[in-house]
Design an enzyme around this catalytic site. Sequence first.
Site, mmCIF file in Angstrom:
data_model
loop_
_atom_site.group_PDB
_atom_site.id
_atom_site.type_symbol
_atom_site.label_atom_id
_atom_site.label_comp_id
_atom_site.label_asym_id
_atom_site.label_seq_id
_atom_site.Cartn_x
_atom_site.Cartn_y
_atom_site.Cartn_z
ATOM 1 N N HIS A 101 -19.463 0.590 -2.213
ATOM 2 C CA HIS A 101 -19.376 1.742 -3.116
ATOM 3 C C HIS A 101 -20.696 1.982 -3.848
ATOM 4 O O HIS A 101 -21.107 3.116 -4.055
ATOM 5 C CB HIS A 101 -18.212 1.562 -4.107
ATOM 6 C CG HIS A 101 -16.874 1.811 -3.469
ATOM 7 N ND1 HIS A 101 -16.224 0.860 -2.719
ATOM 8 C CD2 HIS A 101 -16.103 2.922 -3.429
ATOM 9 C CE1 HIS A 101 -15.090 1.379 -2.260
ATOM 10 N NE2 HIS A 101 -14.994 2.628 -2.678
ATOM 11 N N LYS A 160 -5.489 -3.007 -5.419
ATOM 12 C CA LYS A 160 -4.448 -3.513 -6.331
ATOM 13 C C LYS A 160 -4.843 -3.259 -7.777
ATOM 14 O O LYS A 160 -6.020 -3.109 -8.101
ATOM 15 C CB LYS A 160 -4.184 -4.998 -6.093
ATOM 16 C CG LYS A 160 -5.209 -5.945 -6.681
ATOM 17 C CD LYS A 160 -4.668 -7.363 -6.684
ATOM 18 C CE LYS A 160 -5.746 -8.376 -7.044
ATOM 19 N NZ LYS A 160 -5.729 -8.793 -8.446
#
Lengths: 189, 316
Positions: free
Chosen positions: A36, A102
């Site tokens: 990212h 998550k």
Amino acid sequence: MKKIDYPFKREQIRELKVGDMVLLSGTLLTGRDAVHKRLHEGVKPPVSLENQIIYHCGPVVIEDAKNKKYEVKAAGPTTSIREEPYQWEVMRDYGILGVIGKGGMGAKTLKGCQEYGCVYFHAIGGAAQVLAERIKSVKNVYWRDLGSPEAIWELEVEDFPVVVTMDSHGGSLHDEVQSSSEAKLKELL
Amino acid sequence: MTRKKKAAKKKVVKKKAATKKKSADQNLSESLLELIRTTSTVLPDDIQRVILKALKKEEKKSSAEYALQIIKANIELAKKKSQPICQDTGTILFFVSHPVGFDQGKFTKTCHKAVLAATKIGYLRQNSVDSLTGKNDSMNIGPGHPSIHFHEHKKKSIEIRLMLKGGGCENVGAQYAMPYTGLNAGRDLDGVRKVILDAIVKAQGKGCGPGVLGICIGGDRGSGFIESKEQLLRPLDDKNPEPSLKKLERDITETANKLGIGPMGFGGTTTLLGCKIGVLNRLPASYFVSISYMCWAYRRQGVLLKSNSTVSKWLY
């Protein structure tokens, strides 16, 4: 239980709502912190992310690089919130359909989901063996220079179990549970 | 007996002693490796029991029930395949209770070898990073890693407990300095209750719940957190000998399960599997409440060793 098969389509993703339990089959691309960051710095991705799903995961892979053979030993989700500064941009610039992780994500990502038609799939944290078993093969690996856990692994999965916790309509299970539990706490104190 | 024969006999005896000594070392190394393998791959019975109970309580076909079903399947699969329950094999925390005269330095060396062996096999992930350079030398050994805590006791036995504590749950731990004005929490058990419940709400599902809280009231900032982790070594179904804490432990668990956070933060009836509270003395000026969260993947095991360092008994 809904089933979504590759190639994934934007219309299917837009139909999903918070609380939907989904089994994904097809290709997933892993990407976590370093991926990212690199995309944010403007480096072109080594594989098209158009209509793909990114999995926040640093798998344990036993590699036989010479013969290009890989075995995934454990592959649960990692905490997604660290990608909060970048995720919406990746949605905007590269046409992904969603992410799996998550712990949920924040307001920027939720807005990104609404604007670009994406979802956040929650996998079960800690369930590294069940999830590794649903990975049928490793098709490729990109940006291996980032180190094994941080590389982009192209995984072929079958019936990969996830729950939609942020949808493209502004719904977030994380926001709901946060505010209802805060209200409940006030009552109980 | 001639002098020559005597010398030869002495040599044999010496050699025998050396062999015995070497094998005790080897036994310790093997016992530690088996302790690491079991801890990483098999969830202790006391934890499994409460997870199965929680599964029955969740609403049928809810995402909370679904999460617990996957957790149940994962526990079974990890044991069957002898592979890590979770890919984050966490901070490696050893708690060693030993008699007077125990060689801690030697134990530490053997322990490092066992950790290295377990990492090569894959019972442990390459999980230790140099905080300045960001380098991971794939050994799991470095300053503070593994984390070994020694306690001398009056018994002759050696007890070794191991906890593998993942980063997700470690990140949601908290420490409150009382009084905590934000919640109107004072320096008494009612104030302690308030901050514990606040920490649970702040953690939401991020610590891979449903989890267990280890708590220390008092101590300094360092000793408080260590004690909070040692509380997590208690069997889940034991009773706190101090009546006021026994009551508070039950109250926290029951109240937390009314918050509706549920497994993974999906909403549901089980937010907490248990709560363990210990106390240390404090300074008049300080009153800390230190809270450690342990995820559902409660990797904690222990062994009682025989005098030859083989395993005499598993502790959980």
